[in-house]
Design an enzyme around this catalytic site. Sequence first.
Site, PDB file in Angstrom:
ATOM      1  N   VAL A  81     -46.142  -2.653 -30.160  1.00 41.37           N
ATOM      2  CA  VAL A  81     -47.280  -3.483 -29.770  1.00 41.37           C
ATOM      3  C   VAL A  81     -47.036  -4.014 -28.368  1.00 41.37           C
ATOM      4  CG1 VAL A  81     -48.563  -5.610 -30.249  1.00 41.37           C
ATOM      5  CG2 VAL A  81     -47.748  -4.173 -32.148  1.00 41.37           C
ATOM      6  N   GLU A 169     -21.616 -17.225 -37.263  1.00 47.62           N
ATOM      7  CA  GLU A 169     -21.545 -16.161 -38.275  1.00 47.62           C
ATOM      8  C   GLU A 169     -20.921 -14.895 -37.696  1.00 47.62           C
ATOM      9  OE1 GLU A 169     -25.628 -15.980 -40.038  1.00 47.62           O
ATOM     10  OE2 GLU A 169     -24.544 -16.642 -41.828  1.00 47.62           O
TER      11      GLU A 169
HETATM   12  P1  FAD Z   1     -38.000 -10.334 -37.645  1.00 45.88           P
HETATM   13  O1  FAD Z   1     -37.521 -10.368 -39.030  1.00 45.88           O
HETATM   14  O2  FAD Z   1     -36.970 -10.327 -36.569  1.00 45.88           O
HETATM   15  O3  FAD Z   1     -38.915  -9.055 -37.495  1.00 45.88           O
HETATM   16  C1  FAD Z   1     -39.620  -8.701 -36.343  1.00 45.88           C
HETATM   17  C2  FAD Z   1     -40.094  -7.278 -36.502  1.00 45.88           C
HETATM   18  O4  FAD Z   1     -40.999  -6.957 -35.470  1.00 45.88           O
HETATM   19  C3  FAD Z   1     -38.986  -6.252 -36.461  1.00 45.88           C
HETATM   20  O5  FAD Z   1     -39.171  -5.319 -37.492  1.00 45.88           O
HETATM   21  C4  FAD Z   1     -39.170  -5.590 -35.097  1.00 45.88           C
HETATM   22  O6  FAD Z   1     -38.741  -4.254 -35.071  1.00 45.88           O
HETATM   23  C5  FAD Z   1     -40.673  -5.709 -34.919  1.00 45.88           C
HETATM   24  N1  FAD Z   1     -41.107  -5.720 -33.530  1.00 45.88           N
HETATM   25  C6  FAD Z   1     -40.579  -6.423 -32.507  1.00 45.88           C
HETATM   26  N2  FAD Z   1     -41.260  -6.196 -31.379  1.00 45.88           N
HETATM   27  C7  FAD Z   1     -42.241  -5.341 -31.689  1.00 45.88           C
HETATM   28  C8  FAD Z   1     -43.275  -4.710 -30.951  1.00 45.88           C
HETATM   29  N3  FAD Z   1     -43.436  -4.939 -29.646  1.00 45.88           N
HETATM   30  N4  FAD Z   1     -44.104  -3.853 -31.598  1.00 45.88           N
HETATM   31  C9  FAD Z   1     -43.945  -3.598 -32.923  1.00 45.88           C
HETATM   32  N5  FAD Z   1     -42.992  -4.162 -33.656  1.00 45.88           N
HETATM   33  C10 FAD Z   1     -42.152  -5.023 -33.058  1.00 45.88           C
HETATM   34  N6  FAD Z   1     -32.466 -17.099 -40.842  1.00 45.88           N
HETATM   35  C11 FAD Z   1     -32.279 -17.647 -42.064  1.00 45.88           C
HETATM   36  O7  FAD Z   1     -33.238 -18.137 -42.673  1.00 45.88           O
HETATM   37  N7  FAD Z   1     -31.033 -17.663 -42.647  1.00 45.88           N
HETATM   38  C12 FAD Z   1     -29.951 -17.094 -42.058  1.00 45.88           C
HETATM   39  O8  FAD Z   1     -28.858 -17.100 -42.606  1.00 45.88           O
HETATM   40  C13 FAD Z   1     -30.124 -16.466 -40.783  1.00 45.88           C
HETATM   41  N8  FAD Z   1     -29.094 -15.838 -40.183  1.00 45.88           N
HETATM   42  C14 FAD Z   1     -29.295 -15.141 -39.028  1.00 45.88           C
HETATM   43  C15 FAD Z   1     -28.243 -14.394 -38.488  1.00 45.88           C
HETATM   44  C16 FAD Z   1     -28.416 -13.640 -37.340  1.00 45.88           C
HETATM   45  C17 FAD Z   1     -27.286 -12.801 -36.813  1.00 45.88           C
HETATM   46  C18 FAD Z   1     -29.683 -13.670 -36.677  1.00 45.88           C
HETATM   47  C19 FAD Z   1     -29.903 -12.866 -35.420  1.00 45.88           C
HETATM   48  C20 FAD Z   1     -30.728 -14.427 -37.192  1.00 45.88           C
HETATM   49  C21 FAD Z   1     -30.554 -15.165 -38.371  1.00 45.88           C
HETATM   50  N9  FAD Z   1     -31.611 -15.900 -38.951  1.00 45.88           N
HETATM   51  C22 FAD Z   1     -31.425 -16.503 -40.184  1.00 45.88           C
HETATM   52  C23 FAD Z   1     -32.933 -15.995 -38.297  1.00 45.88           C
HETATM   53  C24 FAD Z   1     -33.887 -14.954 -38.872  1.00 45.88           C
HETATM   54  O9  FAD Z   1     -33.314 -13.683 -38.796  1.00 45.88           O
HETATM   55  C25 FAD Z   1     -35.226 -14.976 -38.163  1.00 45.88           C
HETATM   56  O10 FAD Z   1     -35.742 -16.272 -38.160  1.00 45.88           O
HETATM   57  C26 FAD Z   1     -36.215 -14.021 -38.854  1.00 45.88           C
HETATM   58  O11 FAD Z   1     -35.766 -12.691 -38.731  1.00 45.88           O
HETATM   59  C27 FAD Z   1     -37.629 -14.157 -38.304  1.00 45.88           C
HETATM   60  O12 FAD Z   1     -38.485 -13.307 -39.003  1.00 45.88           O
HETATM   61  P2  FAD Z   1     -39.693 -12.606 -38.263  1.00 45.88           P
HETATM   62  O13 FAD Z   1     -40.507 -11.947 -39.329  1.00 45.88           O
HETATM   63  O14 FAD Z   1     -40.361 -13.558 -37.355  1.00 45.88           O
HETATM   64  O15 FAD Z   1     -39.006 -11.526 -37.308  1.00 45.88           O
END
Ligand code: FAD
Length: 398
Positions: A81, A169
């Site tokens: 996107v 972590e």
């Molecule tokens: P995400 O789960 O990151 O998903 C985003 C998606 O969008 C991905 O599939 C990606 O490929 C896709 N995407 C991105 N850009 C585009 C684009 N331009 N076009 C199409 N698709 C796209 N949270 C907790 O609650 N507990 C924890 O213990 C925790 N530990 C963590 C440990 C680590 C190492 C990290 C990095 C984060 C951690 N978090 C934790 C935070 C958590 O991972 C995020 O808050 C969560 O992933 C957010 O969810 P989301 O759906 O917004 O994005």
Amino acid sequence: AMKPNILILGAGYGGMVTAAKITKELGPNEANITLVSKHDYHYQTTWLHEPAAGTLDSDRTRMPVSQLIGGKKIDFVLGEVEQVHPEENKVSLSNGEQLDYDYVVVAVGAIPETFGVEGVFEHSFNQWTVNGARELKEHTEYMFAKYNNEPKDEYLTFVVAGAGFTGIEYLGELSVRVPELCKKYDVPLNKVKIYCVEAAPTALPGFDPELVEYAMNLLENRGVEFKIGTPISEVTENGVTLKGGEEINAETVIWATGVRGNPIIEKSGFENMRARVKVEKDLRAPGYENVFIIGDCSLIINEETERPYPPTAQIAMQQGETVVKNIKALIKGGELQEFKPDIKGTVASLGGKEAIGVVGDKKLFGTSAHFMKKMIDNRALWILGGAGLVLKKGKNPF
Ligand code: FAD
């Protein structure tokens, strides 16, 4: 009447939960549902510190989108996107294609926050994605392989920027992995230096001080040296420069100082703070009836503290459930719900069988926290793919 088009952008926690639940609420005659993501797999972002350090195979953190939406009436578009055009009800992709929507759910996650520090993108490992984890893992192993042929200290010096949850972590896993790598590559353990540099006056700011101390002691005993209250002023080819001028020579700098929302948010013209949209209580973007923004791209205020909730997978998944109810209400009639996060707790893994956490009003550490962490990891799989997915990718809590 024409069936409305529902577009879900991003196959992470928020997007996948939306996709998994929406077909339960709307039949194939009631809406066309399309999920767009830039990989054909979903990955568990919250697990990535493990494959990044090499303590878990990266394939364990990902699963084909087709498998998760299999049997459901959802079209999948593999694409990146570029922008949402909220005035035109369109989304454009980097290949030039455009997709029309009646309702869009923006769940494209976050990118690293650099706080203006130069050199982060050029000289550090900063991508908390499957591809980023793979590269960091291979690079780390390569440094060990290289050292005995060319014994330069910087090959065995690791700097983790940030002592927040991700940094801590990751340090937990790295400090477990390093002795294994030393054995494998005939490197004396005392040659390896692991620094954690944090600008704030404490590690894990805002977390229970007793648990913070537990985590820091444990990591120090495994060889991690903390430099707290020490901002990094620049990341360079040679390592990092600290405020005040001190330099740490390191071939490996890992950036984990926190995130900002996906730049798509800024590009699309939504009002934002660090690329996060302060959404209405029903999770819609201010000013738009048909644009929902969830996960790390959204910002919601904790009314008790009057500060934003830190972005978490926990919140992203809960928002996905609310969005499904609200889209259903818009299509079939009914009242929109207000989103209220139900924070069950926070648990951080520390590598091996160690962890710390607060669940309800209970403090946990050691094996009980470790057990809880694995159960949380398994629960996310359960929500997305039921028992089958837990059996395939789940973690042993013992
Ligand atoms: P995400 O789960 O990151 O998903 C985003 C998606 O969008 C991905 O599939 C990606 O490929 C896709 N995407 C991105 N850009 C585009 C684009 N331009 N076009 C199409 N698709 C796209 N949270 C907790 O609650 N507990 C924890 O213990 C925790 N530990 C963590 C440990 C680590 C190492 C990290 C990095 C984060 C951690 N978090 C934790 C935070 C958590 O991972 C995020 O808050 C969560 O992933 C957010 O969810 P989301 O759906 O917004 O994005």
